[in-house]
Design a protein around this motif. Structure first.
Motif, PDB file in Angstrom:
ATOM      1  N   GLY A   1       0.852  -1.168   0.000  1.00  0.00           N
ATOM      2  CA  GLY A   1       0.000   0.000   0.000  1.00  0.00           C
ATOM      3  C   GLY A   1       0.894   1.224   0.000  1.00  0.00           C
ATOM      4  O   GLY A   1       2.097   1.108  -0.254  1.00  0.00           O
ATOM      5  N   PRO A   2       0.376   2.413   0.298  1.00  0.00           N
ATOM      6  CA  PRO A   2      -0.972   2.629   0.830  1.00  0.00           C
ATOM      7  C   PRO A   2      -2.092   2.525  -0.202  1.00  0.00           C
ATOM      8  O   PRO A   2      -3.243   2.393   0.160  1.00  0.00           O
ATOM      9  CB  PRO A   2      -0.888   4.040   1.417  1.00  0.00           C
ATOM     10  N   VAL A   3      -1.747   2.596  -1.507  1.00  0.00           N
ATOM     11  CA  VAL A   3      -2.786   2.530  -2.533  1.00  0.00           C
ATOM     12  C   VAL A   3      -3.153   1.060  -2.774  1.00  0.00           C
ATOM     13  O   VAL A   3      -2.298   0.247  -3.127  1.00  0.00           O
ATOM     14  CB  VAL A   3      -2.324   3.183  -3.846  1.00  0.00           C
ATOM     15  N   MET A   4      -4.424   0.729  -2.556  1.00  0.00           N
ATOM     16  CA  MET A   4      -4.908  -0.643  -2.725  1.00  0.00           C
ATOM     17  C   MET A   4      -6.201  -0.652  -3.530  1.00  0.00           C
ATOM     18  O   MET A   4      -6.944   0.330  -3.545  1.00  0.00           O
ATOM     19  CB  MET A   4      -5.134  -1.303  -1.367  1.00  0.00           C
ATOM     20  N   GLU A   5      -6.478  -1.793  -4.175  1.00  0.00           N
ATOM     21  CA  GLU A   5      -7.668  -1.932  -5.004  1.00  0.00           C
ATOM     22  C   GLU A   5      -8.926  -1.927  -4.140  1.00  0.00           C
ATOM     23  O   GLU A   5      -8.994  -2.608  -3.116  1.00  0.00           O
ATOM     24  CB  GLU A   5      -7.619  -3.223  -5.818  1.00  0.00           C
ATOM     25  N   GLY A   6      -9.921  -1.160  -4.576  1.00  0.00           N
ATOM     26  CA  GLY A   6     -11.152  -1.053  -3.818  1.00  0.00           C
ATOM     27  C   GLY A   6     -11.878  -2.371  -3.658  1.00  0.00           C
ATOM     28  O   GLY A   6     -12.386  -2.686  -2.564  1.00  0.00           O
ATOM     29  N   GLY A   7     -11.940  -3.172  -4.715  1.00  0.00           N
ATOM     30  CA  GLY A   7     -12.620  -4.453  -4.639  1.00  0.00           C
ATOM     31  C   GLY A   7     -11.990  -5.379  -3.619  1.00  0.00           C
ATOM     32  O   GLY A   7     -12.693  -6.079  -2.879  1.00  0.00           O
ATOM     33  N   TRP A   8     -10.665  -5.387  -3.551  1.00  0.00           N
ATOM     34  CA  TRP A   8      -9.963  -6.225  -2.580  1.00  0.00           C
ATOM     35  C   TRP A   8     -10.226  -5.730  -1.149  1.00  0.00           C
ATOM     36  O   TRP A   8     -10.482  -6.527  -0.240  1.00  0.00           O
ATOM     37  CB  TRP A   8      -8.468  -6.227  -2.879  1.00  0.00           C
ATOM     38  N   LEU A   9     -10.153  -4.419  -0.945  1.00  0.00           N
ATOM     39  CA  LEU A   9     -10.361  -3.867   0.393  1.00  0.00           C
ATOM     40  C   LEU A   9     -11.747  -4.215   0.941  1.00  0.00           C
ATOM     41  O   LEU A   9     -11.897  -4.520   2.125  1.00  0.00           O
ATOM     42  CB  LEU A   9     -10.179  -2.344   0.368  1.00  0.00           C
ATOM     43  N   LEU A  10     -12.754  -4.188   0.094  1.00  0.00           N
ATOM     44  CA  LEU A  10     -14.112  -4.471   0.543  1.00  0.00           C
ATOM     45  C   LEU A  10     -14.287  -5.913   1.000  1.00  0.00           C
ATOM     46  O   LEU A  10     -15.263  -6.236   1.689  1.00  0.00           O
ATOM     47  CB  LEU A  10     -15.113  -4.141  -0.561  1.00  0.00           C
ATOM     48  N   GLN A  11     -13.365  -6.769   0.656  1.00  0.00           N
ATOM     49  CA  GLN A  11     -13.428  -8.163   1.085  1.00  0.00           C
ATOM     50  C   GLN A  11     -12.723  -8.401   2.425  1.00  0.00           C
ATOM     51  O   GLN A  11     -12.769  -9.510   2.957  1.00  0.00           O
ATOM     52  CB  GLN A  11     -12.799  -9.066   0.021  1.00  0.00           C
ATOM     53  N   GLN A  12     -12.089  -7.359   2.970  1.00  0.00           N
ATOM     54  CA  GLN A  12     -11.336  -7.505   4.218  1.00  0.00           C
ATOM     55  C   GLN A  12     -12.201  -7.092   5.408  1.00  0.00           C
ATOM     56  O   GLN A  12     -12.742  -5.990   5.443  1.00  0.00           O
ATOM     57  CB  GLN A  12     -10.055  -6.658   4.180  1.00  0.00           C
ATOM     58  N   SER A  13     -12.294  -7.984   6.398  1.00  0.00           N
ATOM     59  CA  SER A  13     -13.159  -7.733   7.562  1.00  0.00           C
ATOM     60  C   SER A  13     -12.663  -6.585   8.430  1.00  0.00           C
ATOM     61  O   SER A  13     -13.437  -5.979   9.169  1.00  0.00           O
ATOM     62  CB  SER A  13     -13.276  -8.998   8.411  1.00  0.00           C
ATOM     63  N   ASP A  14     -11.366  -6.273   8.346  1.00  0.00           N
ATOM     64  CA  ASP A  14     -10.824  -5.194   9.178  1.00  0.00           C
ATOM     65  C   ASP A  14     -10.787  -3.854   8.452  1.00  0.00           C
ATOM     66  O   ASP A  14     -10.217  -2.889   8.952  1.00  0.00           O
ATOM     67  CB  ASP A  14      -9.423  -5.553   9.674  1.00  0.00           C
ATOM     68  N   PHE A  15     -11.403  -3.776   7.287  1.00  0.00           N
ATOM     69  CA  PHE A  15     -11.454  -2.498   6.553  1.00  0.00           C
ATOM     70  C   PHE A  15     -12.806  -1.831   6.790  1.00  0.00           C
ATOM     71  O   PHE A  15     -13.842  -2.477   6.862  1.00  0.00           O
ATOM     72  CB  PHE A  15     -11.289  -2.731   5.050  1.00  0.00           C
ATOM     73  N   GLY A  16     -12.757  -0.495   6.899  1.00  0.00           N
ATOM     74  CA  GLY A  16     -13.997   0.272   7.023  1.00  0.00           C
ATOM     75  C   GLY A  16     -14.317   0.732   8.417  1.00  0.00           C
ATOM     76  O   GLY A  16     -15.383   1.290   8.663  1.00  0.00           O
ATOM     77  N   HIS A  17     -13.367   0.546   9.348  1.00  0.00           N
ATOM     78  CA  HIS A  17     -13.582   0.944  10.740  1.00  0.00           C
ATOM     79  C   HIS A  17     -12.555   1.981  11.146  1.00  0.00           C
ATOM     80  O   HIS A  17     -11.488   2.095  10.534  1.00  0.00           O
ATOM     81  CB  HIS A  17     -13.508  -0.265  11.665  1.00  0.00           C
ATOM     82  N   HIS A  18     -12.821   2.697  12.218  1.00  0.00           N
ATOM     83  CA  HIS A  18     -11.823   3.616  12.766  1.00  0.00           C
ATOM     84  C   HIS A  18     -10.706   2.783  13.397  1.00  0.00           C
ATOM     85  O   HIS A  18     -10.982   1.778  14.060  1.00  0.00           O
ATOM     86  CB  HIS A  18     -12.443   4.547  13.807  1.00  0.00           C
ATOM     87  N   HIS A  19      -9.464   3.213  13.200  1.00  0.00           N
ATOM     88  CA  HIS A  19      -8.318   2.511  13.782  1.00  0.00           C
ATOM     89  C   HIS A  19      -7.482   3.496  14.574  1.00  0.00           C
ATOM     90  O   HIS A  19      -7.189   4.593  14.115  1.00  0.00           O
ATOM     91  CB  HIS A  19      -7.463   1.874  12.691  1.00  0.00           C
ATOM     92  N   GLY A  20      -7.091   3.097  15.777  1.00  0.00           N
ATOM     93  CA  GLY A  20      -6.277   3.963  16.615  1.00  0.00           C
ATOM     94  C   GLY A  20      -4.840   3.976  16.174  1.00  0.00           C
ATOM     95  O   GLY A  20      -4.394   3.100  15.475  1.00  0.00           O
TER      96      GLY A  20
END
Length: 327
Positions: free
Chosen positions: A308-327
């Motif tokens: 990364g930091p640039v990653m494919e959107g389709g792949w990211l949507l398949q990751q359970s840890d994507f889409g949340h706030h991270h400390g």
């Protein structure tokens, strides 16, 4: 403990430009060896610009070849070697943090424009890092002054895909995610001119935090501002104007790029995938080393610093840890 060359110890007639030139020469030698700065090299801050509430751009003089080779999406590790009071005693205030480049410009101060061409003078290359006060480390950086030291290593990471002639580019940012979006718009416009259509949506919490608006207006065919509280532009989130924008583009000739908080990027990418539009996101994760040693920047089974930091959107949507706030 204080640095012997900190601004507090310099004489009134200290030549900051000479110091910057010497540091820049050192960085050029290191960069030309491998195309990357492997260990932090200190540079004096040449300018501080206040962009918005708690948002500043720190300008550093860098070698022309480094700025030319930089691609939108990459990041540098920025190290504040001492805290804002000139010491190094406060834990975690002087740690490294990753920042993408917000802007690059040529400073022609002191150049005689009448003789510049004959003398071959082009000016000094400045690289700007736009930083928002989000805590201890970033907060210290926003309170630095001209002449203070800031050390860089990099660039690291993957880049956004190069847009094609005749294509459409949609850029969606949230907050300080504006920086890689601006560099992508600038890169695309400089390379393709009017042969690329650029549409940007910039989301902010409120009008006082809005920044880079004029920069993006000068680069994009259309720009839409949204604010959470409605104090500027559309009242709401970037997904609202994005829905209408996606309906008017050719999905086979369009790419969507996004950067910002993950809870914002997830629905943006979902909309793009649903519309069958190629999409990528610039990830922001805790990233202390940038050289695949600590493993703390994982998303799915990838390291943000290397894959990364640039990653494919389709792949990211398949990751359970994507889409949340991270400390």
């Amino acid at each position: 403990m204080t640095l012997s060359t900190s601004p507090n110890t310099r004489s009134a007639d200290f030549d900051l430009q000479k110091l910057a030139d010497v540091c820049c020469e050192r960085m050029a030698k290191e960069f030309n060896k491998s195309g990357k700065i492997s260990a932090p090299i200190p540079l004096p801050i040449m300018e501080i610009v206040h962009e918005a509430e708690s948002v500043v751009t720190v300008w550093l003089q860098v070698p022309e070849e480094l700025a030319t080779s930089y691609k939108a999406g990459q990041f540098f590790m920025c190290w504040n070697p001492y805290d804002a009071e000139g010491g190094m005693s406060r834990t975690n205030f002087n740690s490294e943090k990753p920042y993408s480049v917000g802007d690059i410009k040529i400073d022609r101060t002191g150049i005689d424009e009448n003789t510049a061409a004959d003398e071959g003078k082009v000016g000094n290359t400045l690289m700007g890092f736009t930083i928002k006060d989000l805590g201890r480390q970033s907060g210290e950086l926003t309170r630095m002054s001209k002449g203070d030291w800031l050390a860089l290593r990099g660039p690291f990471g993957t880049t956004f895909p190069t847009p094609k002639s005749g294509s459409t580019l949609i850029l969606v940012s949230g907050g300080i995610g504006s920086t890689p979006m601006h560099m992508m718009a600038k890169e695309a416009r400089n390379k393709l001119g009017d042969r690329v259509n650029i549409h940007a949506i910039m989301g902010f919490r409120n009008a006082s935090e809005a920044h880079y608006v004029q920069r993006m207006e000068g680069l994009c065919d259309s720009l839409t501002i949204t604010t959470d509280d409605g104090t500027q532009g559309i009242h709401g989130y970037p997904t609202q104007p994005l829905e209408e924008l996606l309906q008017g583009v050719d999905s086979d000739n369009c790419t969507l790029l996004t950067c910002g908080p993950e809870p914002m990027m997830k629905p943006v990418l979902e909309m793009a995938v649903t519309a069958d539009i190629e999409c990528y996101a610039a990830m922001e994760r805790y990233l202390p080393c940038a050289i695949a040693v600590c493993g703390l920047c994982m998303v799915g089974d990838r390291l943000t610093c290397r894959q990364g930091p640039v990653m494919e959107g389709g792949w990211l949507l398949q990751q359970s840890d994507f889409g949340h706030h991270h400390g």
